[in-house]
Design an enzyme around this catalytic site. Structure first.
Site, short mmCIF file in Angstrom:
data_model
loop_
_atom_site.label_atom_id
_atom_site.label_comp_id
_atom_site.label_asym_id
_atom_site.label_seq_id
_atom_site.Cartn_x
_atom_site.Cartn_y
_atom_site.Cartn_z
N GLU A 1 -30.64 48.96 -29.27
CA GLU A 1 -30.15 48.31 -30.50
C GLU A 1 -30.86 48.86 -31.73
O GLU A 1 -31.53 48.12 -32.45
CB GLU A 1 -30.42 46.80 -30.41
CG GLU A 1 -29.90 46.11 -29.18
CD GLU A 1 -30.40 44.67 -29.06
OE1 GLU A 1 -31.32 44.28 -29.80
OE2 GLU A 1 -29.87 43.94 -28.22
N PRO A 2 -30.74 50.15 -32.01
CA PRO A 2 -31.43 50.68 -33.19
C PRO A 2 -30.73 50.24 -34.47
O PRO A 2 -29.51 50.18 -34.53
CB PRO A 2 -31.32 52.20 -33.01
CG PRO A 2 -30.05 52.38 -32.24
CD PRO A 2 -29.95 51.19 -31.32
N GLY A 3 -31.51 49.92 -35.47
CA GLY A 3 -30.96 49.59 -36.78
C GLY A 3 -31.47 50.60 -37.79
O GLY A 3 -30.78 51.55 -38.18
N ARG A 4 -32.74 50.43 -38.13
CA ARG A 4 -33.36 51.25 -39.16
C ARG A 4 -33.22 52.74 -38.91
O ARG A 4 -32.94 53.53 -39.81
CB ARG A 4 -34.85 50.89 -39.21
CG ARG A 4 -35.63 51.46 -40.36
CD ARG A 4 -37.12 51.26 -40.17
NE ARG A 4 -37.50 49.95 -39.75
CZ ARG A 4 -37.89 48.96 -40.56
NH1 ARG A 4 -37.93 49.16 -41.85
NH2 ARG A 4 -38.24 47.78 -40.07
N GLY B 1 -36.14 49.15 -32.85
CA GLY B 1 -37.53 49.17 -33.27
C GLY B 1 -38.16 50.50 -33.58
O GLY B 1 -39.23 50.56 -34.19
N TYR C 1 -32.12 47.46 -44.30
CA TYR C 1 -32.75 46.25 -44.83
C TYR C 1 -32.92 46.32 -46.35
O TYR C 1 -33.84 45.75 -46.91
CB TYR C 1 -34.10 45.99 -44.14
CG TYR C 1 -33.98 45.98 -42.63
CD1 TYR C 1 -33.32 44.95 -41.98
CD2 TYR C 1 -34.48 47.03 -41.85
CE1 TYR C 1 -33.19 44.95 -40.60
CE2 TYR C 1 -34.35 47.04 -40.48
CZ TYR C 1 -33.70 46.00 -39.85
OH TYR C 1 -33.56 46.00 -38.49
N ARG D 1 -38.12 44.79 -49.76
CA ARG D 1 -39.12 45.26 -48.79
C ARG D 1 -40.52 45.45 -49.39
O ARG D 1 -41.49 45.03 -48.77
CB ARG D 1 -38.65 46.53 -48.08
CG ARG D 1 -37.31 46.36 -47.33
CD ARG D 1 -36.98 47.50 -46.39
NE ARG D 1 -37.89 47.51 -45.26
CZ ARG D 1 -38.92 48.29 -45.14
NH1 ARG D 1 -39.15 49.23 -46.05
NH2 ARG D 1 -39.72 48.19 -44.11
N CYS E 1 -39.01 37.83 -62.88
CA CYS E 1 -40.21 37.16 -63.40
C CYS E 1 -41.18 36.78 -62.30
O CYS E 1 -41.47 35.60 -62.07
CB CYS E 1 -39.79 35.93 -64.18
SG CYS E 1 -38.61 36.37 -65.46
N GLU E 2 -41.64 37.78 -61.57
CA GLU E 2 -42.66 37.58 -60.54
C GLU E 2 -43.46 38.86 -60.47
O GLU E 2 -42.88 39.95 -60.49
CB GLU E 2 -42.03 37.38 -59.15
CG GLU E 2 -41.28 36.11 -58.98
CD GLU E 2 -41.06 35.76 -57.51
OE1 GLU E 2 -41.88 36.16 -56.66
OE2 GLU E 2 -40.07 35.08 -57.25
N1 LLP Z 1 -32.59 44.09 -32.03
C1 LLP Z 1 -33.16 42.92 -32.37
C2 LLP Z 1 -33.06 41.81 -31.44
C3 LLP Z 1 -33.84 42.80 -33.60
O1 LLP Z 1 -34.41 41.64 -33.91
C4 LLP Z 1 -33.91 43.90 -34.46
C5 LLP Z 1 -34.59 43.80 -35.76
C6 LLP Z 1 -33.29 45.10 -34.08
C7 LLP Z 1 -32.64 45.16 -32.84
C8 LLP Z 1 -33.28 46.33 -34.94
O2 LLP Z 1 -34.57 46.80 -35.18
P1 LLP Z 1 -34.78 48.20 -35.91
O3 LLP Z 1 -34.27 49.28 -34.98
O4 LLP Z 1 -34.04 48.16 -37.18
O5 LLP Z 1 -36.25 48.27 -36.11
N2 LLP Z 1 -36.37 43.36 -42.55
C9 LLP Z 1 -37.41 44.11 -41.86
C10 LLP Z 1 -37.01 44.47 -40.46
C11 LLP Z 1 -36.61 43.27 -39.61
C12 LLP Z 1 -36.19 43.64 -38.23
C13 LLP Z 1 -35.65 42.47 -37.49
N3 LLP Z 1 -35.13 42.73 -36.20
C14 LLP Z 1 -37.74 45.34 -42.70
O6 LLP Z 1 -37.15 45.54 -43.76
O7 LLP Z 1 -38.62 46.10 -42.33
#
Ligand code: LLP
Length: 423
Positions: A277-280, A241, A377, A316, A348-349
């Site tokens: 659990e970092p993603g972004r 997050g 994402y 996005r 076309c949107e």
């Molecule tokens: N763990 C869980 C359980 C999650 O649901 C998520 C993201 C993460 C970790 C990773 O979160 P992050 O560190 O990436 O913020 N598509 C959207 C973001 C959706 C996030 C969903 N869950 C966007 O493009 O902003």
């Protein structure tokens, strides 16, 4: 911090000119920088270690499941947070050891649970009582006790976009805060699960640490209640997050050091292993989407820059009104006046708009543009809407680059379709 810079007047990914990649693979394409991926992982892991935390960083594959990206992070010691059988298979294929994989998600099917149990992953984050019962049954039938955490919903507003807020009681995620203890007690009596931890995740692209602090303090309270009741809680999964800067002039998100300090001050003394659990944060700034200007069109009230990337490639902006910085690949003449333009795709949107009234330097048909901070994402959420092929992905390392996902041919796109016999 990233490794996309102008060198000799042209935008490079590390030492590779983006124009050279465009000439080789065509546009649009995603380009990722190995050095940026590695930098972000190291800074994040170091922040946790410096704060004195015994932590496992499980990359949230949903942000970018490309096998080469996942392997790059896995080689540095990253684990994986997965939310589907597909992601679990992808993590394993990329070389993430099962002992570093956690499985999250609100609707894991029995089939997916069976697969995860069979692979012997670190932990399943259970999000409901029916899931708990199903998992126990599945694991017991295999003669194992699956290590679990219950994902609790702490009812904390992450203050982020409504579509990516997950930790309030109106959201579908987790087990309601006030019922958590009762569900833990239920889990204790089940034969196929072993309660090892507590999990929570309150949302994505957080730019303020206070919601984290509030959620972690609730986790702390719950751990105290559970320990007093005899539960051996030894792992805390705090979700992902932490936001990244999208360069839209808004407040920059907190540094990982400050995030780690919030974890350490709220939970550091509990003797638990921390899972994050970092993603972004790991991949966002490590990727750009490169596209070409097809036409410039003078509308009644504005200029449209029509590019060959569209909302199906990067959804996005259409989905979350997200801002992505846009750079011309050929460095703009600093003397040239910027003018306000709308950057749009060919779909076309009207929602297929990347930027409205964005100050941009003079552009011409054929120019390349890079959409920044598209590593998270971006490709992960792409589709073939309007029968547009998924765009290729390229990974750069130093002066080398490789196509890490090819653009499908039209024949390949049609390969899973067939005509019924009455047609
Ligand atoms: N763990 C869980 C359980 C999650 O649901 C998520 C993201 C993460 C970790 C990773 O979160 P992050 O560190 O990436 O913020 N598509 C959207 C973001 C959706 C996030 C969903 N869950 C966007 O493009 O902003």
């Amino acid at each position: 911090m990233n490794h996309f810079d102008y060198r000799d007047g042209t935008l490079h990914a590390e030492a590779v000119p983006l124009a050279e990649i465009a000439a080789r693979v065509g546009t649009p394409f995603y380009c990722y920088s190995t050095a940026t991926l590695e930098h972000h992982f190291r800074v994040f892991a170091a922040a946790l270690a410096t704060a004195g935390l015994d932590a496992t960083v499980c990359f949230a594959l949903k942000a970018n499941p490309n096998i080469a990206v996942v392997r790059t992070l896995a080689a540095l010691g990253a684990g994986a947070d997965v939310v589907s059988e597909g992601e679990l298979r992808q993590a394993l294929a990329a070389g993430v050891p099962p002992a570093r994989i956690v499985f999250s998600g609100v609707g894991k099917t029995r089939h997916e649970l069976e697969f995860a149990v069979a692979k012997g992953i670190l932990q399943i984050n259970v999000e409901s009582e029916p899931e708990l019962l199903a998992l126990s049954e599945i694991a017991a039938a295999r003669g194992v006790r699956m290590p679990i955490a219950l994902r609790v919903n702490p009812d904390v507003d992450a203050g982020t976009h409504a579509k990516i807020t997950t930790g309030t009681k109106e959201n579908k995620f987790g087990i309601e805060w006030t019922r958590a203890h009762e569900v833990y007690r239920r889990a204790r009596d089940l034969p196929g699960v072993e309660v090892v931890g507590v999990a929570c995740h309150i949302g994505s692209q957080l730019t303020d640490l206070e919601p984290f602090r509030a959620a972690f303090l609730r986790v702390r309270d719950l751990v105290a209640i559970l320990k007093a009741d005899g539960f051996a809680i030894r792992r805390l999964d705090l979700g992902g997050g932490l936001g990244v800067p999208y360069d839209d002039g808004t407040e920059p998100p907190p540094h990982p050091d400050d995030y780690a300090r919030v974890i350490a001050t709220t939970l550091g003394d509990l003797g638990c292993r921390i899972v994050v659990e970092p993603g972004r944060l790991l991949v966002g700034n490590a990727g750009v989407l490169v596209s070409r200007v097809v036409y410039l069109k003078e509308g009644a009230t504005r200029t449209f820059v029509i590019i060959d990337a569209a909302m199906n490639d990067l959804v996005r902006p259409a989905m979350y009104e997200a801002y992505h910085h846009i750079l011309p690949v050929r460095e703009a003449d600093p003397q040239a006046p910027c003018a306000l333009k709308d950057v749009v795709g060919p779909v076309c949107e009207t929602g297929d708009t990347f930027a409205r009234q964005r100050p941009l330097p003079p552009l011409a048909s054929g120019d390349l543009l890079a959409m920044c901070t598209a590593g998270a994402y971006g490709a992960a959420m792409s589709s073939s809407y309007n029968s547009r092929p998924l765009v290729p992905e390229v990974l750069v390392k130093g002066d080398r680059f490789a196509i890490v996902r090819a653009r499908p041919t039209y024949e390949e796109m049609r390969a899973f379709e067939s005509l019924p016999d009455w047609l």
